[in-house]
Write an enzyme that holds these catalytic residues in place. Sequence first.
Site, PDB file in Angstrom:
ATOM      1  N   ASP A  12       0.871  -1.162   0.000  1.00  0.00           N
ATOM      2  CA  ASP A  12       0.000   0.000   0.000  1.00  0.00           C
ATOM      3  C   ASP A  12       0.920   1.226   0.000  1.00  0.00           C
ATOM      4  O   ASP A  12       2.095   1.099   0.312  1.00  0.00           O
ATOM      5  CB  ASP A  12      -0.819  -0.070   1.297  1.00  0.00           C
ATOM      6  CG  ASP A  12      -1.626   1.175   1.534  1.00  0.00           C
ATOM      7  OD1 ASP A  12      -2.250   1.637   0.585  1.00  0.00           O
ATOM      8  OD2 ASP A  12      -1.625   1.683   2.660  1.00  0.00           O
TER       9      ASP A  12
ATOM     10  N   PHE B   1     -10.151  23.811  -8.424  1.00  0.00           N
ATOM     11  CA  PHE B   1      -9.379  22.761  -9.090  1.00  0.00           C
ATOM     12  C   PHE B   1     -10.327  21.639  -9.513  1.00  0.00           C
ATOM     13  O   PHE B   1     -11.187  21.231  -8.750  1.00  0.00           O
ATOM     14  CB  PHE B   1      -8.339  22.218  -8.104  1.00  0.00           C
ATOM     15  CG  PHE B   1      -7.521  21.080  -8.633  1.00  0.00           C
ATOM     16  CD1 PHE B   1      -6.315  21.322  -9.270  1.00  0.00           C
ATOM     17  CD2 PHE B   1      -7.940  19.765  -8.495  1.00  0.00           C
ATOM     18  CE1 PHE B   1      -5.552  20.276  -9.767  1.00  0.00           C
ATOM     19  CE2 PHE B   1      -7.186  18.716  -8.990  1.00  0.00           C
ATOM     20  CZ  PHE B   1      -5.992  18.974  -9.625  1.00  0.00           C
TER      21      PHE B   1
ATOM     22  N   GLY C 278      -5.135   3.669  -3.054  1.00  0.00           N
ATOM     23  CA  GLY C 278      -6.415   4.303  -3.359  1.00  0.00           C
ATOM     24  C   GLY C 278      -6.232   5.742  -3.788  1.00  0.00           C
ATOM     25  O   GLY C 278      -7.184   6.438  -4.109  1.00  0.00           O
TER      26      GLY C 278
ATOM     27  N   ARG D  40      -6.049   4.511  -7.335  1.00  0.00           N
ATOM     28  CA  ARG D  40      -7.508   4.571  -7.153  1.00  0.00           C
ATOM     29  C   ARG D  40      -8.101   3.159  -7.123  1.00  0.00           C
ATOM     30  O   ARG D  40      -9.068   2.861  -7.808  1.00  0.00           O
ATOM     31  CB  ARG D  40      -8.161   5.393  -8.257  1.00  0.00           C
ATOM     32  CG  ARG D  40      -7.651   6.820  -8.308  1.00  0.00           C
ATOM     33  CD  ARG D  40      -8.693   7.768  -8.825  1.00  0.00           C
ATOM     34  NE  ARG D  40      -9.729   8.010  -7.833  1.00  0.00           N
ATOM     35  CZ  ARG D  40      -9.865   9.144  -7.157  1.00  0.00           C
ATOM     36  NH1 ARG D  40      -9.039  10.129  -7.358  1.00  0.00           N
ATOM     37  NH2 ARG D  40     -10.830   9.291  -6.292  1.00  0.00           N
TER      38      ARG D  40
ATOM     39  N   LYS E 297      -7.992  -4.582  -4.585  1.00  0.00           N
ATOM     40  CA  LYS E 297      -6.639  -4.980  -4.167  1.00  0.00           C
ATOM     41  C   LYS E 297      -6.599  -6.487  -3.966  1.00  0.00           C
ATOM     42  O   LYS E 297      -5.654  -7.164  -4.388  1.00  0.00           O
ATOM     43  CB  LYS E 297      -6.269  -4.284  -2.857  1.00  0.00           C
ATOM     44  CG  LYS E 297      -6.074  -2.787  -2.985  1.00  0.00           C
ATOM     45  CD  LYS E 297      -5.575  -2.206  -1.669  1.00  0.00           C
ATOM     46  CE  LYS E 297      -5.295  -0.713  -1.775  1.00  0.00           C
ATOM     47  NZ  LYS E 297      -4.700  -0.171  -0.566  1.00  0.00           N
TER      48      LYS E 297
ATOM     49  N   ASN F 222      -8.289  -0.308   4.799  1.00  0.00           N
ATOM     50  CA  ASN F 222      -8.561  -0.616   3.392  1.00  0.00           C
ATOM     51  C   ASN F 222      -7.594  -1.659   2.826  1.00  0.00           C
ATOM     52  O   ASN F 222      -7.724  -2.062   1.682  1.00  0.00           O
ATOM     53  CB  ASN F 222      -8.511   0.663   2.545  1.00  0.00           C
ATOM     54  CG  ASN F 222      -7.195   1.370   2.665  1.00  0.00           C
ATOM     55  OD1 ASN F 222      -6.560   1.345   3.713  1.00  0.00           O
ATOM     56  ND2 ASN F 222      -6.738   1.989   1.609  1.00  0.00           N
ATOM     57  N   ASP F 223      -6.619  -2.089   3.621  1.00  0.00           N
ATOM     58  CA  ASP F 223      -5.674  -3.103   3.127  1.00  0.00           C
ATOM     59  C   ASP F 223      -5.986  -4.489   3.675  1.00  0.00           C
ATOM     60  O   ASP F 223      -5.322  -5.456   3.319  1.00  0.00           O
ATOM     61  CB  ASP F 223      -4.235  -2.752   3.538  1.00  0.00           C
ATOM     62  CG  ASP F 223      -3.862  -1.349   3.129  1.00  0.00           C
ATOM     63  OD1 ASP F 223      -4.180  -0.987   1.984  1.00  0.00           O
ATOM     64  OD2 ASP F 223      -3.285  -0.614   3.939  1.00  0.00           O
TER      65      ASP F 223
END
Length: 902
Positions: A246, A399, A533, A614, A620, A643-644
């Site tokens: 990650d 932006f 991500g 992303r 993953k 998230n991992d």
Amino acid sequence: GTVKVKSSNIQVGDLIIVEKNQRVPADMIFLRTSEKNGSCFLRTDQLDGETDWKLRLPVTCTQRLPTASDLLQIRSYVYAEEPNIDIHNFVGTFTREDSDPAVNESLSIENTLWASTVIASGTVVGVVLYTGRELRSVMNTSNPRSKIGLFDLEVNCLTKILFGALVVVSLVMVALQHFAGRWYLQIIRFLLLFSNIIPISLRVNLDMGKIVYSWVIRRDSKIPGTVVRSSTIPEQLGRISYLLTDKTGTLTQNEMVFKRLHLGTVAYGLDSMDEVQSHIFSIYTQQSQDPPAVKGLTLATKVRKTMSSRVHEAVKAIALCHNVTPVYESNGVTDQAEAERHYEDSCRVYQASSPDEVALVQWTESVGLTLVGRDQSSVQLRTPGGHILNFTILQIFPFTYESKRMGIIVRDESTGEITFYMKGADVVMAGIVQYNDWLEEECGNMAREGLRVLVVAKKSLTEEQYQDFEARYVQAKLSVHDRSLKVATVIESLEMEMELLCLTGVEDQLQTDVRPTLETLRNAGIKVWMLTGDKLETATCTAKNAHLVTRTQDIHIFRLVTNRGEAHLELNAFRRKHDCALVISGDSLEVCLKYYEYEFMELACQCPAVVCCRCAPTQKAQIVRLLQERTGKLTCAVGDGGNDVSMIQEADCGVGVEGKEGKQASLAADFSITQFKHLGRLLMVHGRNSYKRSAALSQFVIHRSLCISTMQAVFSSVFYFASVPLYQGFLIIGYSTIYTMFPVFSLVLDKDVKSEVAMLYPELYKDLLKGRPLSYKTFLIWVLISIYQGSIIMYGALLLFESEFVHIVAISFTSLILTELLMVALTIQTWHWLMIVAELLSLSCYIASLVFLHEFIDVYFIATLSFLWKVTVITLVSCLPLYVLKYLRRRFSPPSYSKLTS
């Protein structure tokens, strides 16, 4: 009133108060906030790995209520979609029934606060929508599987072969008896006699070995704090081919740092920031008192002055062109209102959706120009002398991913000057600024160092120019058809011939020693893939900065593809490139895997490095699964955030890094480390040792059991294939336990090279990837050794002791034990004091036990000289040839590690 409640007791429909820097406990709809501007920032890096903060808006009708307690008085309900896996979308409605016309509001992702995110500003109140396994973050994790090491599967294979051998040998024995009499009973007798072929003690020995490896890893002072959570797979660490890591929090510290200001003719790095500071100071002190010019120094002073004004313009542009809001909090000494009135430094916190922007504003503060106030329509800066400069914001162009730039038009209150400032990526800005010869080259140089480059430019406008622009801009905003296109055209009319001020370089601080660790892994033949991500630009910069992509390699950025045709074209373009790192976004990856899974994986596996940006958490895990299926090689996943977790559980080896973000990943992992740099030692030293030791141990245990079975076979053959046991009772039990267990098990302490050497030459690790320490070839060699030694001991005993045939048991058993002990000594590469103790202990155990075993062995016979010399001869004949062979092999084809140790 308010009640403190455990997260586990929260139910759907509860109203929850979450304060700043607290984790959101359940998926909620955002009802109200304490912030004046009526919005709040969220940190979502644990949910999706993105470093940018997200802006969230409360439901308007509840935000308008006078106090939070009024929420309990109104009658309203939320209608929401069923729980699903998509963290980036939400559909729902909010209805308030007790107002006269019922109020209906639509709810989208902007009104949600997902669990596992952290509130970055203000105190919020939300109503709980999903809990437990319906949470978005939980739906994105997969169920853990129990992992079985590849090594264990290989050993199981060998055991199956041995079982086959057992059946074959028994059948052969019966066949040689010509199936006489009740032959089926004979088969069963032989199966029992030869059952030693199957090494039952193998599993026990290996499992005890794994406990020892885990203990050694925990005790290693070079990698403190490492925890082995799954003791079944330490050997896996010895043959990893793909490492998936990650980015946020694992490779980087998630802290942006301003590294470089480049003005074309001169660049300021971290070490020369004090020069920038002195330039700024001189500008603001000169303005107050201009000294009368001294004739001789005029030129030098002029040059110095122009330099100072250039630096000042650049710094001022950076301090004004952004979307950052300074917020004041009470720090115990001064309260909030007072801090805001006096712009108290110690109470100020910057808020923005992008950490890069905060880093830029913090830098301008460090060189003397401080952003002290900001609202919808004005900005306040403080000079080094303490004066406040007021600017009115006339227009702001935010932006976007398409435009890759942001602009702002401000009017200086003191002079009335109107200036248009702009900053953006070098790709888009190159066409907007006036022609110059250094922009492209310097951007390239800074990008190669892994810095995120922003180009800053300005343009002065007269009052008339601005009024004209504003009229056209308002007109465009009112148009119904192609509004966005018309607005963009009007803005572009301003974006011409702008004056290039400077380049800024910002970088995400890497964790300590990331570069050398990645270098080590690369040399060890491990391919590193980065799954993050975060955005494409950030990911590419980090990959360069961490030297995941070396300076000589090209980077192929895979274009966004949406359908089969585009994917086909893009894959063909990529196929033509050689030795080139791949950067691909999650959406494109999904399309490629949908239509061209095989071709894509084949190409990606040839790349020296792959960066996927992303990526959703489930994606993953999907990549890990594909790598395992396509290549059949072992994968290792490293991560630190929630998230991992899916990826860590899916990989053959999951390593969690204990970050400042909590322990979610490290608790789900098989091994948990405190810093990324410890990974090198975990694989190169501990992984390598565990694998080689287990390989030696398992083959030795197999050899031990085959030896005694061979002797039984020879014994039976000599006596006309009678199914009579050679050794009985305690001898057969003692053989695989107290007589040989300690020396054989002491092989788990063996190591071929010192750990420093293993770290210095990661190439040694490459040898293990082929799986040589335990293969059918080595297995066959050990089987042949066992058959040779078993036959020699048995035939030797029969030849040398025809007269004392009664004592055949004593002779052969003594020789067998001595042979085993000598073979252990032959296998060991580095002696450890415990090994010597084990050898002596086993020998003394045997000699001591002879006294009790007089029913099998005649003690008086053992004490004779003829017994001693004959046993010595048998043992030498069985072991000496192997010693000679080992010596010759060491001499003429030495293994790679011996070249380093000699």
